[in-house]
Design a protein around this motif. Sequence first.
Motif, PDB file in Angstrom:
ATOM      1  N   GLU A   1      -8.536   1.724   7.254  1.00  0.00           N
ATOM      2  CA  GLU A   1      -7.312   2.076   7.983  1.00  0.00           C
ATOM      3  C   GLU A   1      -7.344   3.551   8.380  1.00  0.00           C
ATOM      4  N   ASP A   2      -7.532   4.443   7.416  1.00  0.00           N
ATOM      5  CA  ASP A   2      -7.684   5.873   7.670  1.00  0.00           C
ATOM      6  C   ASP A   2      -8.773   6.411   6.753  1.00  0.00           C
ATOM      7  N   ALA A   3      -9.433   7.482   7.208  1.00  0.00           N
ATOM      8  CA  ALA A   3     -10.398   8.161   6.345  1.00  0.00           C
ATOM      9  C   ALA A   3      -9.715   9.193   5.466  1.00  0.00           C
ATOM     10  N   LEU A   4      -8.912  10.069   6.092  1.00  0.00           N
ATOM     11  CA  LEU A   4      -8.290  11.184   5.381  1.00  0.00           C
ATOM     12  C   LEU A   4      -6.862  11.360   5.875  1.00  0.00           C
ATOM     13  N   THR A   5      -5.915  11.360   4.953  1.00  0.00           N
ATOM     14  CA  THR A   5      -4.500  11.485   5.288  1.00  0.00           C
ATOM     15  C   THR A   5      -3.933  12.746   4.657  1.00  0.00           C
TER      16      THR A   5
ATOM     17  N   GLY B   1      -2.023   2.072   3.864  1.00  0.00           N
ATOM     18  CA  GLY B   1      -2.348   2.261   2.464  1.00  0.00           C
ATOM     19  C   GLY B   1      -1.456   3.286   1.795  1.00  0.00           C
ATOM     20  N   THR B   2      -1.321   3.166   0.482  1.00  0.00           N
ATOM     21  CA  THR B   2      -0.524   4.095  -0.318  1.00  0.00           C
ATOM     22  C   THR B   2      -1.448   4.985  -1.135  1.00  0.00           C
TER      23      THR B   2
ATOM     24  N   CYS C   1     -10.551  -3.813   2.327  1.00  0.00           N
ATOM     25  CA  CYS C   1     -10.082  -3.277   3.590  1.00  0.00           C
ATOM     26  C   CYS C   1      -9.103  -4.237   4.256  1.00  0.00           C
ATOM     27  N   ASN C   2      -7.910  -3.726   4.554  1.00  0.00           N
ATOM     28  CA  ASN C   2      -6.938  -4.459   5.357  1.00  0.00           C
ATOM     29  C   ASN C   2      -6.467  -3.524   6.454  1.00  0.00           C
TER      30      ASN C   2
ATOM     31  N   ASP D   1      -9.026   2.112  13.494  1.00  0.00           N
ATOM     32  CA  ASP D   1      -7.726   2.733  13.742  1.00  0.00           C
ATOM     33  C   ASP D   1      -7.897   4.244  13.882  1.00  0.00           C
ATOM     34  N   LYS D   2      -7.783   4.996  12.782  1.00  0.00           N
ATOM     35  CA  LYS D   2      -7.779   6.451  12.827  1.00  0.00           C
ATOM     36  C   LYS D   2      -8.783   7.018  11.831  1.00  0.00           C
ATOM     37  N   ILE D   3      -9.232   8.246  12.119  1.00  0.00           N
ATOM     38  CA  ILE D   3     -10.006   8.996  11.134  1.00  0.00           C
ATOM     39  C   ILE D   3      -9.072   9.903  10.338  1.00  0.00           C
ATOM     40  N   PHE D   4      -8.361  10.788  11.021  1.00  0.00           N
ATOM     41  CA  PHE D   4      -7.441  11.720  10.363  1.00  0.00           C
ATOM     42  C   PHE D   4      -6.002  11.340  10.683  1.00  0.00           C
ATOM     43  N   GLN D   5      -5.214  11.131   9.643  1.00  0.00           N
ATOM     44  CA  GLN D   5      -3.800  10.805   9.789  1.00  0.00           C
ATOM     45  C   GLN D   5      -2.979  11.942   9.182  1.00  0.00           C
TER      46      GLN D   5
END
Length: 309
Positions: A142-146, A96-97, A90-91, A166-170
């Motif tokens: 960073e995010d759960a689901l993008t 993330g990509t 985790c960063n 940060d965020k859950i849904f991006q």
Amino acid sequence: MKLTTSVLLPLLPALSSSAAVRRQNGDGPQGSGDATQGDLGARPPPRFPFPVIEFPVAKETIVFNETRYIQPGEVFDGGMKRYERQEGSCNEQAEGTDADTVFNLLPGSTIRNVIIGKHQAEGIHALGDAWVENVWWEDVCEDALTSKGLNTQLRVIGGGARNATDKIFQDNSLGGKVNITGFYAETFGTFYQSCGNCLNQAKRNVTIENVIAINGTRMGIINPNYGDEYRIKDSQIVDVTRYVDKEIGNNVQTVPYTVGTGPDEKYALYNLTRDHITEFKGEVLNQYTPADPYPWLGEFWKGNSTAKL
């Protein structure tokens, strides 16, 4: 304050005779729904309850050497196992990509009954239209689901996430729609964010329905200058500072700036009274109970939950 509540698990089919999953019909003005789940009636009804305010306890952990791609038309049923990447780290400062995820969903795929383990750089990326059903994130990085892709329709039913700094849904999609139904969120920065500085921008549309959210900064961030629409309804919220922030997004990857917060009549399309948005007081008010529940549900939930309010 601590509240201990009994969580209703779907082991009483008689209670479900009147239960139904609402359908959204057509883009519309303030208070109406969108078409993100217009095809819900063509799918078998969910076999799990939602929302549920207790996280499942995995009995087994599956470790991938690389990202698992769910193919078009494939239904990946994780059997409530925990899934992780072998070198997941985790960063929270890094975006993330697709190569950092545990799962990537190709257009037309479904993922269900999955637990995403802790310390994963990225959870799930939807690269096109996808269904995400009864998926739980134990500790979001960073995010759960993008959501990505062109005009992607992402449908989330049930599940939950916690500790999303940060965020859950991006939402990075180009002109996409996201519908989130029956989700449980606990301790988060932003519940849903429409990307504010992606290289390609377009109007995005989100409907948040029958969710329970506890201890967060905001439920949404949208870009009115691109025409985003944000709806929330039939939900229970507590200790969340703001419902929606409105930012001026850009496509040059600079930090967007906030121009307002709260409902309006064009972009943030909600009203606390009309749309039945109430304070969560420890009791789930509108839980869907399936007529044909998975027989193993009781193995992964203890049946009681302690919610810190």
